[in-house]
Design a protein around this motif. Structure first.
Motif, PDB file in Angstrom:
ATOM      1  N   ILE A 102       0.923  -1.312   0.172  1.00 15.84           N
ATOM      2  CA  ILE A 102      -0.090   0.153  -0.033  1.00 15.84           C
ATOM      3  C   ILE A 102       0.844   1.271  -0.089  1.00 15.84           C
ATOM      4  N   GLN A 103       0.306   2.372  -0.416  1.00  8.59           N
ATOM      5  CA  GLN A 103       0.685   3.574  -0.194  1.00  8.59           C
ATOM      6  C   GLN A 103       0.887   3.640   1.224  1.00  8.59           C
ATOM      7  N   ARG A 104       1.992   4.018   1.998  1.00  9.76           N
ATOM      8  CA  ARG A 104       2.078   4.143   3.431  1.00  9.76           C
ATOM      9  C   ARG A 104       1.356   5.508   3.881  1.00  9.76           C
ATOM     10  N   TYR A 156       4.360  14.637   0.323  1.00 11.95           N
ATOM     11  CA  TYR A 156       3.102  14.144   0.859  1.00 11.95           C
ATOM     12  C   TYR A 156       1.772  14.072   0.325  1.00 11.95           C
ATOM     13  N   VAL A 157       1.040  13.248   0.385  1.00 13.43           N
ATOM     14  CA  VAL A 157      -0.380  13.694  -0.215  1.00 13.43           C
ATOM     15  C   VAL A 157      -1.442  13.791   1.188  1.00 13.43           C
ATOM     16  N   VAL A 158      -2.063  14.780   1.241  1.00 12.20           N
ATOM     17  CA  VAL A 158      -3.182  14.982   2.320  1.00 12.20           C
ATOM     18  C   VAL A 158      -4.661  14.378   1.865  1.00 12.20           C
ATOM     19  N   LYS A 159      -5.070  13.634   2.435  1.00 17.34           N
ATOM     20  CA  LYS A 159      -6.225  12.951   1.820  1.00 17.34           C
ATOM     21  C   LYS A 159      -7.315  12.888   2.837  1.00 17.34           C
ATOM     22  N   ALA A 160      -8.518  13.674   2.559  1.00 15.07           N
ATOM     23  CA  ALA A 160      -9.637  13.749   3.599  1.00 15.07           C
ATOM     24  C   ALA A 160     -10.270  12.474   3.688  1.00 15.07           C
ATOM     25  N   GLY A 208     -16.455   8.549  -2.137  1.00 14.24           N
ATOM     26  CA  GLY A 208     -15.393   8.355  -3.289  1.00 14.24           C
ATOM     27  C   GLY A 208     -15.382   9.821  -3.814  1.00 14.24           C
ATOM     28  N   GLY A 209     -14.373   9.756  -4.915  1.00 10.85           N
ATOM     29  CA  GLY A 209     -14.509  11.129  -5.909  1.00 10.85           C
ATOM     30  C   GLY A 209     -13.903  12.282  -4.950  1.00 10.85           C
ATOM     31  N   ARG A 210     -12.972  11.959  -3.885  1.00 13.61           N
ATOM     32  CA  ARG A 210     -12.649  13.089  -3.025  1.00 13.61           C
ATOM     33  C   ARG A 210     -11.677  14.001  -3.880  1.00 13.61           C
ATOM     34  N   GLY A 211     -10.843  13.339  -4.659  1.00  8.84           N
ATOM     35  CA  GLY A 211      -9.855  14.153  -5.412  1.00  8.84           C
ATOM     36  C   GLY A 211     -10.417  15.125  -6.203  1.00  8.84           C
ATOM     37  N   LYS A 212     -11.557  14.842  -6.944  1.00  9.28           N
ATOM     38  CA  LYS A 212     -12.244  16.043  -7.693  1.00  9.28           C
ATOM     39  C   LYS A 212     -12.819  16.969  -6.877  1.00  9.28           C
ATOM     40  N   GLU A 231       2.768   9.147   2.007  1.00 11.29           N
ATOM     41  CA  GLU A 231       3.839   9.348   1.197  1.00 11.29           C
ATOM     42  C   GLU A 231       3.527   9.481  -0.170  1.00 11.29           C
ATOM     43  N   ASP A 232       3.928  10.322  -0.793  1.00 10.44           N
ATOM     44  CA  ASP A 232       3.778  10.882  -2.586  1.00 10.44           C
ATOM     45  C   ASP A 232       4.339   9.614  -3.091  1.00 10.44           C
ATOM     46  N   VAL A 233       3.748   8.959  -3.876  1.00  6.99           N
ATOM     47  CA  VAL A 233       4.101   7.693  -4.540  1.00  6.99           C
ATOM     48  C   VAL A 233       4.184   7.855  -6.280  1.00  6.99           C
ATOM     49  N   TYR A 234       3.865   9.002  -6.445  1.00 10.49           N
ATOM     50  CA  TYR A 234       3.970   9.665  -7.730  1.00 10.49           C
ATOM     51  C   TYR A 234       5.160  10.180  -7.962  1.00 10.49           C
ATOM     52  N   TYR A 235       6.292   9.342  -8.097  1.00 11.91           N
ATOM     53  CA  TYR A 235       7.507  10.023  -8.163  1.00 11.91           C
ATOM     54  C   TYR A 235       7.811  11.259  -9.056  1.00 11.91           C
ATOM     55  N   GLU A 272       1.575   4.339 -13.977  1.00 12.65           N
ATOM     56  CA  GLU A 272       0.352   3.572 -14.494  1.00 12.65           C
ATOM     57  C   GLU A 272      -0.737   3.397 -13.656  1.00 12.65           C
ATOM     58  N   GLU A 273      -2.056   3.726 -13.749  1.00 11.87           N
ATOM     59  CA  GLU A 273      -3.075   3.609 -12.813  1.00 11.87           C
ATOM     60  C   GLU A 273      -3.999   2.779 -13.363  1.00 11.87           C
ATOM     61  N   TYR A 274      -4.278   1.582 -12.649  1.00 12.51           N
ATOM     62  CA  TYR A 274      -5.268   0.437 -12.868  1.00 12.51           C
ATOM     63  C   TYR A 274      -6.343   0.731 -11.755  1.00 12.51           C
ATOM     64  N   ILE A 304     -10.085  -0.988  -5.296  1.00  8.70           N
ATOM     65  CA  ILE A 304      -8.798  -0.119  -5.068  1.00  8.70           C
ATOM     66  C   ILE A 304      -8.792   0.809  -6.632  1.00  8.70           C
ATOM     67  N   ASN A 305      -8.861   1.762  -6.590  1.00 11.27           N
ATOM     68  CA  ASN A 305      -8.665   2.752  -7.585  1.00 11.27           C
ATOM     69  C   ASN A 305      -8.079   3.990  -7.033  1.00 11.27           C
ATOM     70  N   PRO A 306      -6.936   4.296  -7.559  1.00  7.81           N
ATOM     71  CA  PRO A 306      -5.962   3.564  -8.479  1.00  7.81           C
ATOM     72  C   PRO A 306      -5.211   2.411  -7.676  1.00  7.81           C
ATOM     73  N   VAL A 327      -3.239   2.709  -3.883  1.00  8.35           N
ATOM     74  CA  VAL A 327      -3.164   4.127  -3.760  1.00  8.35           C
ATOM     75  C   VAL A 327      -4.240   4.572  -2.759  1.00  8.35           C
ATOM     76  N   ASP A 328      -5.624   3.935  -3.294  1.00 12.15           N
ATOM     77  CA  ASP A 328      -6.742   4.139  -2.507  1.00 12.15           C
ATOM     78  C   ASP A 328      -7.283   2.854  -2.212  1.00 12.15           C
ATOM     79  N   ALA A 329      -8.271   2.729  -1.216  1.00  9.32           N
ATOM     80  CA  ALA A 329      -9.011   1.554  -0.793  1.00  9.32           C
ATOM     81  C   ALA A 329     -10.298   1.730  -0.406  1.00  9.32           C
TER      82      ALA A 329
HETATM   83  P1  GDP Z   1     -10.737   9.354  -4.549  1.00  5.44           P
HETATM   84  O1  GDP Z   1     -10.716  10.855  -5.451  1.00  5.44           O
HETATM   85  O2  GDP Z   1     -11.439   9.643  -3.389  1.00  5.44           O
HETATM   86  O3  GDP Z   1     -10.964   8.243  -5.592  1.00  5.44           O
HETATM   87  O4  GDP Z   1      -9.219   9.363  -3.800  1.00  5.44           O
HETATM   88  P2  GDP Z   1      -7.917   8.564  -4.156  1.00  5.44           P
HETATM   89  O5  GDP Z   1      -7.239   8.261  -3.138  1.00  5.44           O
HETATM   90  O6  GDP Z   1      -7.930   7.826  -5.496  1.00  5.44           O
HETATM   91  O7  GDP Z   1      -6.907   9.869  -4.754  1.00  5.44           O
HETATM   92  C1  GDP Z   1      -7.379  10.630  -6.049  1.00  5.44           C
HETATM   93  C2  GDP Z   1      -6.065  10.981  -6.966  1.00  5.44           C
HETATM   94  O8  GDP Z   1      -5.208  11.556  -6.098  1.00  5.44           O
HETATM   95  C3  GDP Z   1      -5.814   9.724  -7.357  1.00  5.44           C
HETATM   96  O9  GDP Z   1      -6.292   9.095  -8.541  1.00  5.44           O
HETATM   97  C4  GDP Z   1      -4.391  10.289  -7.752  1.00  5.44           C
HETATM   98  O10 GDP Z   1      -4.343  10.698  -9.141  1.00  5.44           O
HETATM   99  C5  GDP Z   1      -4.004  11.377  -6.799  1.00  5.44           C
HETATM  100  N1  GDP Z   1      -2.964  10.870  -5.884  1.00  5.44           N
HETATM  101  C6  GDP Z   1      -3.144   9.977  -5.060  1.00  5.44           C
HETATM  102  N2  GDP Z   1      -1.911   9.411  -4.245  1.00  5.44           N
HETATM  103  C7  GDP Z   1      -1.005  10.486  -4.822  1.00  5.44           C
HETATM  104  C8  GDP Z   1       0.285  10.702  -4.630  1.00  5.44           C
HETATM  105  O11 GDP Z   1       0.849  10.133  -3.701  1.00  5.44           O
HETATM  106  N3  GDP Z   1       0.787  11.323  -5.495  1.00  5.44           N
HETATM  107  C9  GDP Z   1       0.191  12.117  -6.312  1.00  5.44           C
HETATM  108  N4  GDP Z   1       0.830  13.063  -7.158  1.00  5.44           N
HETATM  109  N5  GDP Z   1      -1.069  12.138  -6.454  1.00  5.44           N
HETATM  110  C10 GDP Z   1      -1.815  11.219  -5.812  1.00  5.44           C
END
Ligand code: GDP
Ligand code: MN
Length: 398
Positions: A19-21, A47-51, A56-60, A104-108, A115-117, A207-209, A221-223
């Motif tokens: 997993i992404q730690r 780092y990524v800060v994630k609510a 889902g759809g938090r990113g957007k 942790e930011d895993v998108y170097y 690649e996101e699956y 799990i997306n992505p 990266v997500d669960a």
């Molecule tokens: P969701 O929008 O609720 O599905 O939340 P996700 O956990 O899937 O995160 C949304 C998006 O944030 C992902 O599709 C990634 O593109 C982006 N993201 C997540 N983790 C990272 C990270 O470590 N680095 C970067 N740059 N983007 C990330």
């Protein structure tokens, strides 16, 4: 039972899924401490800060943000904690964010081709078998992929007696276009994921992505994890993962009172004994042109106390304009239930501000009807099922 991303990831990790730690935090200070600890453990400086909300759809919606320093972790966490996050999956007013996951930011940086699956594990109810659903089109809206390019979504069904076979894991890695180290990593990932799904008694993993890094690591990266509540007795340690703040407060109260209650959108409150009769009652309300406000199974012991609690819960829904009580008296005699309804009505006084239609059928139904008709209460009695539903429509129309 739905879990937060951070909880789902912990379960995945406990079964060897990479997993992404991340570390969860509920205030700015803890967020910064979490980031520092991640740097110690992983060497990351971004780092990524994630609510953390059950949607889902938090990113957007602005609930997932990249932070390139500890200062940014602090300001972004401050912005996100306490916000009403709106996503396509939340109610219109959004959902309050109580915690963030600092990951942790895993998108170097400089990685041109992460690649996101997409991958989920769920039960195919048509075949009664678990299946793994996956796609190369991860990271984005999988519903849109299913709609527009359904041929890009693959499924792999699993024989319950065999479990996931090695060739199936390889087929999945192959269909995702992988080779070399990434192929092997995906085979491991899929196997561990399926083991986690079965052993945790989950009803959904999404799990997306799933990410492939440029150095061929495969990680979640997500669960989104949904546990099967009926199996919670086998996982005592999972019970504490329930976050009541995320659940419908009326449903939480009903559960504590031992009532099976599901909130719905209509205006006819239902109080029924037995899940089958409750479903039949909802169908009949619909057929008569109404709309059920809830599913409520009061269970076998419909005494005054229980009936009163149930009335109280139904009336918390402001949409309720009439209540239909539909009880079949088998072991519980109808006259006892009727007495319960009358007593509850008396005790509640003017808290009951909508018409009540009461249909009791079964043992001592006649005595029950008399009891209600002679109670002096404004309870409308009915004997037949259809008659009861029609009377509901009458009071709604008047
Ligand atoms: P969701 O929008 O609720 O599905 O939340 P996700 O956990 O899937 O995160 C949304 C998006 O944030 C992902 O599709 C990634 O593109 C982006 N993201 C997540 N983790 C990272 C990270 O470590 N680095 C970067 N740059 N983007 C990330
Ligand atoms: Mn996601």
């Amino acid at each position: 039972m739905n879990l937060h991303e951070y909880q789902g990831k912990e379960i995945l990790n406990s079964f060897g899924v990479r997993i992404q730690r991340g570390i969860v935090a509920s205030n700015q200070k803890d967020a910064v401490d979490a980031a520092k600890q991640l740097t110690t453990e992983t060497g990351t400086s971004w780092y990524v800060v994630k609510a953390q909300i059950h949607a889902g759809g938090r990113g957007k919606g602005g609930g997932v943000k990249l932070a390139k320093s500890l200062e940014e972790v602090e300001t972004i966490s401050n912005d996100i904690i306490g916000m009403m996050l709106k996503t396509p999956q939340t109610p219109a007013e959004g959902k309050l964010v109580n915690q963030v996951l600092i990951a942790e930011d895993v998108y170097y940086p400089g990685d041109s081709e992460p690649e996101e699956y997409y991958m989920s594990v769920l039960l195919n109810r048509a075949t009664g078998r678990n299946m793994i659903m996956y796609s190369t089109e991860g990271g984005m809206d999988i519903e849109a992929v299913a709609e527009e390019t359904p041929h890009l979504i693959f499924t792999e069904e699993i024989d319950p007696t065999m479990g996931l076979l090695p060739f199936q894991a390889r087929k999945i890695a192959f269909n995702l276009g992988l080779s070399g180290g990434a192929f092997k990593e995906m085979v491991k990932f899929v196997s561990a994921l399926y083991t986690a799904y079965v052993k945790s008694d989950s009803s959904l993993f999404e799990i997306n992505p799933v990410l492939k890094t440029s150095d061929d690591k495969i990680l979640a990266v997500d669960a989104k994890v949904t546990l099967d509540e009926n199996a919670l007795f086998r996982h005592k340690d999972y019970a504490e993962l329930r976050d009541l703040r995320e659940e419908n407060p009326i449903e939480v109260e009903a559960k504590a009172a031992g009532l099976n209650y599901v909130d719905l959108d209509g205006n006819v409150g239902c109080m029924v004994n037995g899940a089958g009769l409750a479903m039949g009652t909802m169908d009949l309300i619909k057929q008569a042109g109404g709309d059920p406000a809830n599913f409520l199974d009061v269970g076998g012991t419909a005494d005054a106390q229980r009936v009163e609690t149930a009335f109280g819960i139904i009336l918390k829904d402001p949409n309720v304009k009439a209540i239909l009580v539909n009880i079949f008296g088998g072991i519980v005699r109808c006259d006892r239930v009727a007495q319960g309804v009358v007593d509850a009505y008396k005790n509640m006084g003017d808290k009951i501000n909508v018409p009540i239609i009461c249909r009791l059928q079964g043992t001592n139904a006649k005595e029950a009807k008399e009891l209600i008709d002679n109670s002096g209460m404004e309870i409308i009695s009915a004997t037949e099922f259809q008659e009861a539903a029609d009377k509901v429509q009458e009071v709604l129309a008047s």
